[in-house]
Design a protein around this motif. Structure first.
Motif, PDB file in Angstrom:
ATOM      1  N   SER A 192       0.842  -1.192   0.000  1.00 63.22           N
ATOM      2  CA  SER A 192       0.000   0.000   0.000  1.00 63.22           C
ATOM      3  C   SER A 192       0.882   1.248   0.000  1.00 63.22           C
ATOM      4  CB  SER A 192      -0.886  -0.021   1.252  1.00 63.22           C
ATOM      5  OG  SER A 192      -1.626   1.168   1.342  1.00 63.22           O
ATOM      6  N   GLY A 193       0.658   2.138  -0.962  1.00 63.48           N
ATOM      7  CA  GLY A 193       1.496   3.333  -1.072  1.00 63.48           C
ATOM      8  C   GLY A 193       1.141   4.373  -0.024  1.00 63.48           C
ATOM      9  N   LYS A 194       2.171   5.086   0.449  1.00 62.10           N
ATOM     10  CA  LYS A 194       1.942   6.159   1.401  1.00 62.10           C
ATOM     11  C   LYS A 194       2.108   7.492   0.699  1.00 62.10           C
ATOM     12  CE  LYS A 194       2.954   4.445   6.020  1.00 62.10           C
ATOM     13  NZ  LYS A 194       4.087   4.045   6.826  1.00 62.10           N
ATOM     14  N   ILE A 195       1.128   8.380   0.877  1.00 56.99           N
ATOM     15  CA  ILE A 195       1.215   9.702   0.264  1.00 56.99           C
ATOM     16  C   ILE A 195       2.326  10.488   0.955  1.00 56.99           C
ATOM     17  CG2 ILE A 195      -0.029  11.852  -0.187  1.00 56.99           C
ATOM     18  CD1 ILE A 195      -1.195   9.444  -1.638  1.00 56.99           C
ATOM     19  N   GLY A 196       3.250  11.009   0.209  1.00 53.26           N
ATOM     20  CA  GLY A 196       4.325  11.797   0.798  1.00 53.26           C
ATOM     21  C   GLY A 196       5.588  11.642  -0.013  1.00 53.26           C
ATOM     22  N   LEU A 197       6.699  12.015   0.569  1.00 55.18           N
ATOM     23  CA  LEU A 197       7.959  11.949  -0.160  1.00 55.18           C
ATOM     24  C   LEU A 197       8.598  10.573  -0.022  1.00 55.18           C
ATOM     25  CD1 LEU A 197       9.478  15.421   0.753  1.00 55.18           C
ATOM     26  CD2 LEU A 197       7.805  14.813  -0.999  1.00 55.18           C
ATOM     27  N   TYR A 198       9.518  10.298  -0.914  1.00 56.92           N
ATOM     28  CA  TYR A 198      10.378   9.111  -0.849  1.00 56.92           C
ATOM     29  C   TYR A 198       9.636   7.790  -0.994  1.00 56.92           C
ATOM     30  CZ  TYR A 198      13.457  12.701   1.118  1.00 56.92           C
ATOM     31  OH  TYR A 198      14.170  13.854   1.328  1.00 56.92           O
ATOM     32  N   GLU A 199       8.373   7.808  -1.366  1.00 55.28           N
ATOM     33  CA  GLU A 199       7.670   6.541  -1.579  1.00 55.28           C
ATOM     34  C   GLU A 199       8.144   5.953  -2.914  1.00 55.28           C
ATOM     35  OE1 GLU A 199       6.623   3.821  -0.897  1.00 55.28           O
ATOM     36  OE2 GLU A 199       4.687   4.177   0.069  1.00 55.28           O
ATOM     37  N   ASP A 200       8.099   4.633  -3.001  1.00 59.71           N
ATOM     38  CA  ASP A 200       8.464   3.963  -4.253  1.00 59.71           C
ATOM     39  C   ASP A 200       7.327   4.155  -5.258  1.00 59.71           C
ATOM     40  OD1 ASP A 200       8.986   2.201  -6.338  1.00 59.71           O
ATOM     41  OD2 ASP A 200       9.930   0.727  -5.020  1.00 59.71           O
ATOM     42  N   GLU A 201       7.612   4.935  -6.288  1.00 64.04           N
ATOM     43  CA  GLU A 201       6.566   5.225  -7.288  1.00 64.04           C
ATOM     44  C   GLU A 201       6.854   4.524  -8.619  1.00 64.04           C
ATOM     45  OE1 GLU A 201       5.008   9.509  -7.140  1.00 64.04           O
ATOM     46  OE2 GLU A 201       7.020   9.783  -6.318  1.00 64.04           O
ATOM     47  N   SER A 202       7.764   3.578  -8.603  1.00 60.60           N
ATOM     48  CA  SER A 202       8.166   2.922  -9.854  1.00 60.60           C
ATOM     49  C   SER A 202       7.085   1.970 -10.366  1.00 60.60           C
ATOM     50  CB  SER A 202       9.459   2.134  -9.630  1.00 60.60           C
ATOM     51  OG  SER A 202       9.198   1.035  -8.777  1.00 60.60           O
ATOM     52  N   TYR A 203       7.173   1.667 -11.643  1.00 58.03           N
ATOM     53  CA  TYR A 203       6.256   0.692 -12.245  1.00 58.03           C
ATOM     54  C   TYR A 203       6.920   0.063 -13.463  1.00 58.03           C
ATOM     55  CZ  TYR A 203       5.386   4.198 -15.833  1.00 58.03           C
ATOM     56  OH  TYR A 203       5.563   5.099 -16.851  1.00 58.03           O
ATOM     57  N   HIS A 204       6.423  -1.107 -13.814  1.00 61.11           N
ATOM     58  CA  HIS A 204       6.905  -1.811 -15.007  1.00 61.11           C
ATOM     59  C   HIS A 204       5.701  -2.229 -15.827  1.00 61.11           C
ATOM     60  CE1 HIS A 204      10.905  -2.098 -13.150  1.00 61.11           C
ATOM     61  NE2 HIS A 204      10.195  -2.209 -12.035  1.00 61.11           N
ATOM     62  N   LEU A 205       5.723  -1.830 -17.067  1.00 57.49           N
ATOM     63  CA  LEU A 205       4.585  -2.086 -17.938  1.00 57.49           C
ATOM     64  C   LEU A 205       5.057  -3.009 -19.048  1.00 57.49           C
ATOM     65  CD1 LEU A 205       1.645  -1.092 -18.327  1.00 57.49           C
ATOM     66  CD2 LEU A 205       2.582   0.897 -19.501  1.00 57.49           C
ATOM     67  N   ASP A 206       4.304  -4.062 -19.262  1.00 55.50           N
ATOM     68  CA  ASP A 206       4.703  -5.016 -20.307  1.00 55.50           C
ATOM     69  C   ASP A 206       3.475  -5.290 -21.175  1.00 55.50           C
ATOM     70  OD1 ASP A 206       5.766  -6.940 -21.881  1.00 55.50           O
ATOM     71  OD2 ASP A 206       6.390  -8.278 -20.250  1.00 55.50           O
ATOM     72  N   ILE A 207       3.535  -4.834 -22.413  1.00 54.46           N
ATOM     73  CA  ILE A 207       2.388  -4.990 -23.320  1.00 54.46           C
ATOM     74  C   ILE A 207       2.716  -6.054 -24.351  1.00 54.46           C
ATOM     75  CG2 ILE A 207       0.874  -3.839 -24.980  1.00 54.46           C
ATOM     76  CD1 ILE A 207       1.589  -1.197 -23.555  1.00 54.46           C
ATOM     77  N   LYS A 208       1.894  -7.078 -24.375  1.00 48.43           N
ATOM     78  CA  LYS A 208       2.040  -8.138 -25.383  1.00 48.43           C
ATOM     79  C   LYS A 208       0.734  -8.245 -26.161  1.00 48.43           C
ATOM     80  CE  LYS A 208       5.609 -11.073 -23.422  1.00 48.43           C
ATOM     81  NZ  LYS A 208       5.856 -10.511 -22.082  1.00 48.43           N
ATOM     82  N   GLN A 209       0.791  -9.048 -27.225  1.00 44.51           N
ATOM     83  CA  GLN A 209      -0.347  -9.195 -28.138  1.00 44.51           C
ATOM     84  C   GLN A 209      -1.696  -9.365 -27.407  1.00 44.51           C
ATOM     85  OE1 GLN A 209       0.895  -9.477 -31.433  1.00 44.51           O
ATOM     86  NE2 GLN A 209      -1.139  -9.157 -32.296  1.00 44.51           N
ATOM     87  N   ASN A 210      -1.708 -10.211 -26.370  1.00 42.69           N
ATOM     88  CA  ASN A 210      -2.995 -10.533 -25.738  1.00 42.69           C
ATOM     89  C   ASN A 210      -3.059 -10.202 -24.258  1.00 42.69           C
ATOM     90  OD1 ASN A 210      -4.055 -11.811 -28.119  1.00 42.69           O
ATOM     91  ND2 ASN A 210      -2.545 -13.422 -27.712  1.00 42.69           N
ATOM     92  N   LYS A 211      -1.991  -9.610 -23.759  1.00 46.26           N
ATOM     93  CA  LYS A 211      -1.907  -9.441 -22.314  1.00 46.26           C
ATOM     94  C   LYS A 211      -1.093  -8.202 -21.974  1.00 46.26           C
ATOM     95  CE  LYS A 211      -2.895 -12.093 -18.644  1.00 46.26           C
ATOM     96  NZ  LYS A 211      -4.187 -12.812 -18.596  1.00 46.26           N
TER      97      LYS A 211
END
Lengths: 688, 688
Positions: free
Chosen positions: A99-118
């Motif tokens: 669960s993200g905490k509103i404020g500084l220094y929170e981990d805001e990273s993400y990884h997006l992987d788009i494939k043909q069907n998923k």
């Protein structure tokens, strides 16, 4: 959906590999890999969420679905996403580990992987997932009949942890809906801080139940109720945004002192009595809400215990409304005039061995630190609070620059070297109507300064201040957007993402897409022009606005008295924006022509010149029934006259002496008409 | 103000007498006398208020100043008007003799007297004064360089005391800002009732603290907090508007029953057990929030004491939020299917000697009368509540008409003859996309019926219902405005003000001026078209939209399942409106040409035909990069092909047989494409 079948069939043909140059991502992610093929959207598209996120991701994913639906007209079957693992076989799988905490220094990273069907979106926190959904929306592509996402892998995280926008709700009050739609804009641009400037000379804007006088006497009835504030805090939280409230003290005090003159610093001399018996005495001044713009002297009395009692009680009531860990106390532009003239304050300074007004202000500021700490808040203030005795926990908001006679970001370097955390605003003053390039190329990380890694880490990020002397609820969005998106990129993306032309290209689509959030930066322009045109055809006004820019810096509203805080701003300048569209295209055409004088290149230039001659005529016609057009006619005339002579010049038919032509062009370098300037002046100079 | 001096000088020349035909007043006042000369506006213009009004007139006068300022760019010096006799020498003197009460039968009259140097606005109550200020704003005239009011005397009062708009906040939730800007629109049109449809199958929209399940389970998080409701009630009061809330029972019950299935009427048979031992039983059904449009069977159980307990508790919490004297309990479209199938309810009917479901519903309704009376509220309901045992205090809301198989307004006559007060909505269903003329010519006072004066007096007025199956916050304004202004005129002005062409002329300016209130009926059209065009040039879409109208009546969203309550509506039909602009002009051109076949008259017709041929080509080009354009191409093609043949016909060069031409034109009479129809079909038929 009557045309669903067509879309489904056509969808099968979508699949050629997209190129990075076609993507309109902003802020540009840290890492983008494009692959062959694509994911085609259909009515059956669904989202599923797993892991252990904060429930805000459900609302975020639902809003994502609705926006995608609005763009594609597919009318997705999935309605509201309200719990984990609702649709295990969904095409879009979101997973968050915490669960993200509103404020500084929170981990805001993400990884997006788009494939043909998923499509897979993995993030540490739901805050990262929200960012990833914004990137996915920006990835949307189409051919003639279907919408798709290009197969790709994106890994992303922010460069700075403080990516903010400030809105001044004091000078022109900005109602709840303005704040909400701009919070949506911030979230779309992966920004995470909203700094809410709630108190200034021109009005107190927070309902304070224990001190109702502040609202009754110092708000003109224009304020946020505590319920509205809670509602906005919740709205911001749902979008991953921290709210930093500001009560600006001890300067900018006209509104507070209108309600509580007894804590003011100004003494006035009273004379009275009769000719026989002359009575003299002193009294504290009374104040009124300030209606104009500028820097004013009303200042709280730092020697008066009542000042601290009132502020402490106010913080006790206001702090709990804001769950965030930061509170901005302003502290700027206190010139100390009333302190100097007040014997009691002078005596106080002497007694406490405070040599300068600066030291006296630090004394004042330090009294506030424990009041805020009591509520778990760190104090933040504009750079004037930075003096030797200030608590190291305070955050320094660096705002001064050449306009104030110092180097840009000077206080930022000073602050981090002294051990303070800091946020940069100099260079990001979007209210001043400077071109986007100037903001985009301002980096919070100074290039020349030799800073240690530790010092660099104290540079939290940046914040765009939107002061509202010249912005109403109707115009503010066009002052904030789309330029703030470029600032968002500076604060999120890698430091070497600095190609201005590429930024401009992407921004055109970004700006258009921001409309879906209810932002009015595009739509309200025509509203203003229709009013000016008195409901006649606005085309000539639109054309003319595309080469006009509002006066920059502090040159509009000279002396701060032309327009008041209650003024509607419905003039031509209010419909214009920096980076006038046609001026940019014209400048490119001129450069191209000068480099290669082909008939085609010449035609591009002359088309503009001919257009501006026509526009002048059309504006004259329009003005017959539109008084508000009158003030722009002299400027349109100058543009037309210069265009005529330049046409002759390009045909080698000009009868004018070079000096006369030059002075004609110089006429276009004017700030005398309708609060705007012609953005083609420098291009004209190139032509002669 | 750099151009103040120009305006002041030019102002002196304004003064020729205006003609009534130039005035854009709506609703047209009861008595208008125009005199020579005019009152010219300057920066010094001020307002003064005397008498004994409610303080709402101060806010009203301040808003009046700001709107006038926005139109004229004069930047008046006067800021906020907050007390009586603030500016005794002001040019505009407002006097009210008493404080107005929000509700029915209040004196809303006003007298406006404009002279060269002085404007007097006299009204009995501040409500009348607010109306007078709206008239004054509508009187604003200009020449090329200044703004003025024509010297005149206007005496005015409303014909009906109930002049309302209903907004359905259930089917597509409409946030606070939508409600507020529409309240401003109502006030501008001198309307005084806002009927807030807060509960229906598709959602419960009121925060109920004692019964949080209604919000938690039946609102999707889309509801008004009690603070928001209070805030809106105050906002309406400040504008002289009564709010009538509606909780629709006993039918339209899906949302309530989602939270409280135990008070539902439906019984279901359960079968279980094993092959050896078969178990059968009954249970009450469970429900879900309805997502589609239509008439659904979920209905409260009128035989269950818990039903009345819940409703009583809800009224105890909700009634105090609304100070007005009326509460709408719906009561419509209960088909009684679940009642018929429920043995317990059948037994209850028998026991209470209730012969029909209608009588059972009256029993139900009568239980609510004291619950509301306890809070000083009279019960109002849709016409289905009208049965022989109903309390005479109830107000009957007449809504059925030909679509429901009865004569228009039939229940209205029935109601007044039986001694009930009544409000007409049949004929005012603005959500159904009928032409403005049909609403404008619907009069609450029936022409043929022989009614006594007493019976006539029971006809309170009318109300335009805006159901939101097909309206989102982005599109709702364009469904309400400007057509509701014409209904406002029907309800306010003298019954013989029925000139449709004159109404249309005035409405163009009225519609434009409504923009200043933040209404989005004009500006949001381009937003939708930009989305459809994928940010390409929207001109061909705009042109095409000017001859297309959304499908009328209940023909769009067939079976109610194409679009859901959570669907964004961003299609071409959502950008179109009734009374397609070019279609009206084209029809006039055709009539003129047929009456007099001059080359000039022919040219007017052919210009349109040529334009539509071009539009088709441009749309095809546009569609190459805009999937949402695809669905309209077949219709644009039909328009283009027909236009081509008609061009040939007009030049006597058509090679088509009359029957083939006719069938070509018949192709234009279609509802098969993109939820719109071509509004030029009947004009085409005239040409052959």
């Amino acid at each position: 959906m009557k045309y669903l079948i067509i879309l489904l069939l056509a969808g099968l043909t979508a699949g050629a590999q997209a190129k990075k140059e076609q993507l309109n991502l902003m802020p540009w992610p840290q890492n983008v890999v494009l692959n062959d093929g694509s994911f085609t959207l259909t009515k059956n598209f669904k989202v599923n969420i797993t892991g252990n996120p904060n429930s805000r991701v459900f609302g975020g994913a639902t809003r994502f679905l609705r926006r995608l639906d609005g763009r594609t007209g597919l009318f997705f079957e999935q309605d509201f996403i309200t719990k984990l693992n609702e649709a295990p076989s969904a095409e879009l799988q979101i997973n968050c580990t915490k669960s993200g905490k509103i404020g500084l220094y929170e981990d805001e990273s993400y990884h997006l992987d788009i494939k043909q069907n998923k499509i897979t979106l993995n993030a540490t926190s739901d805050l990262g997932a929200l960012h990833g959904l914004e990137t996915l929306l920006q990835l949307l592509q189409n051919n003639s009949s279907s919408f798709y996402f290009p197969n790709s892998q994106i890994s992303d995280f922010p460069r700075f942890t403080w990516r903010g926008l400030m809105i001044d709700a004091s000078r022109h009050f900005q109602p709840v809906d303005v704040i909400k739609r701009n919070l949506d804009g911030l979230a779309a641009m992966k920004m995470n801080v909203f700094h809410w400037h709630l108190v200034d000379d021109q009005g107190w804007r927070i309902e304070t139940k224990k001190h109702p006088k502040l609202i009754e006497l110092a708000s003109d009835g224009l304020y946020y109720t505590q319920e509205e504030i809670k509602n906005i805090v919740k709205y911001a939280d749902e979008r991953g945004i921290l709210i930093v409230p500001e009560i600006d003290v001890p300067g900018h005090g006209s509104a507070i002192l209108t309600a509580y003159p007894e804590i003011g610093s100004k003494v006035i001399t009273l004379t009275g009595g009769t000719s026989e018996k002359n009575i003299q005495g002193t009294a504290i001044a009374t104040y009124g809400i300030e209606r104009n713009a500028g820097i004013f002297s009303p200042t709280l009395d730092p020697s008066n215990p009542k000042t601290y009692q009132l502020l402490s009680e106010i913080f006790d009531e206001v702090c709990p409304l804001f769950p965030g860990a930061y509170f901005h106390i302003g502290g700027d532009e206190n010139e100390g005039k009333d302190w100097d003239a007040n014997p009691k304050i002078q005596a106080f300074k002497k007694k406490h061995n405070l040599k300068t007004n600066h030291e006296l202000q630090t004394y004042f500021t330090m009294q506030l630190v424990p009041m805020l700490k009591k509520h778990g808040k760190q104090l933040m203030g504009w750079e004037e609070i930075l003096t030797k005795d200030l608590s190291k926990e305070a955050i320094i908001h660096s705002w001064k620059g050449p306009n104030e006679g110092v180097l840009p970001g000077q206080s930022l370097v000073e602050a981090v070297k002294k051990g303070y955390k800091t946020v940069l605003s100099n260079g990001y003053y979007i209210d001043l109507m400077y071109p986007i390039e100037s903001h985009y190329l301002t980096d919070p990380m100074p290039k020349d300064a030799t800073l240690s890694a530790e010092e660099k880490a104290r540079i939290l990020g940046g914040e765009a201040p939107m002061w509202t002397e010249l912005a109403t609820p109707e115009t503010i969005d066009s002052r904030i957007w789309p330029r703030t998106a470029a600032i968002a990129e500076r604060l999120w993306s890698a430091g070497n993402i600095t190609d201005v032309a590429d930024m401009r290209r992407r921004l055109e689509t970004i700006s258009f897409r921001l409309e879906e959030l209810g932002l009015t930066h595009i739509r309200n322009k025509d509203v203003i022009l229709r009013n000016i045109a008195n409901n006649q055809n606005i085309k000539p006004l639109t054309e003319f606005s595309n080469v006009c820019e509002p006066l920059k810096g502090y040159t509009r509203n000279k002396d701060g008295t032309e327009y008041q805080t209650y003024s509607p701003l419905t003039l031509f300048a209010d419909a214009c924006t920096p980076d006038a569209k046609d001026a940019l295209v014209f400048d490119a055409a001129v450069s191209q022509y000068l480099a290669n004088k082909t008939p085609e290149n010449k035609a591009k230039v002359t088309a503009f010149l001919n257009k501006w001659i026509a526009v002048n005529k059309e504006l004259i016609d329009l003005s017959a029934n539109a008084p508000l057009v009158q003030p722009i006619l002299p400027l349109a005339k100058k543009l037309s006259e210069t265009s005529q002579q330049l046409l002759l010049l390009l045909d080698n038919k000009s009868g004018l002496k070079p000096a006369d032509l030059k002075s004609l062009i110089e006429q276009c370098n004017t700030k005398d008409h309708a609060d705007v300037e012609l953005a083609v002046y420098t291009s004209f100079k190139k032509l002669i």
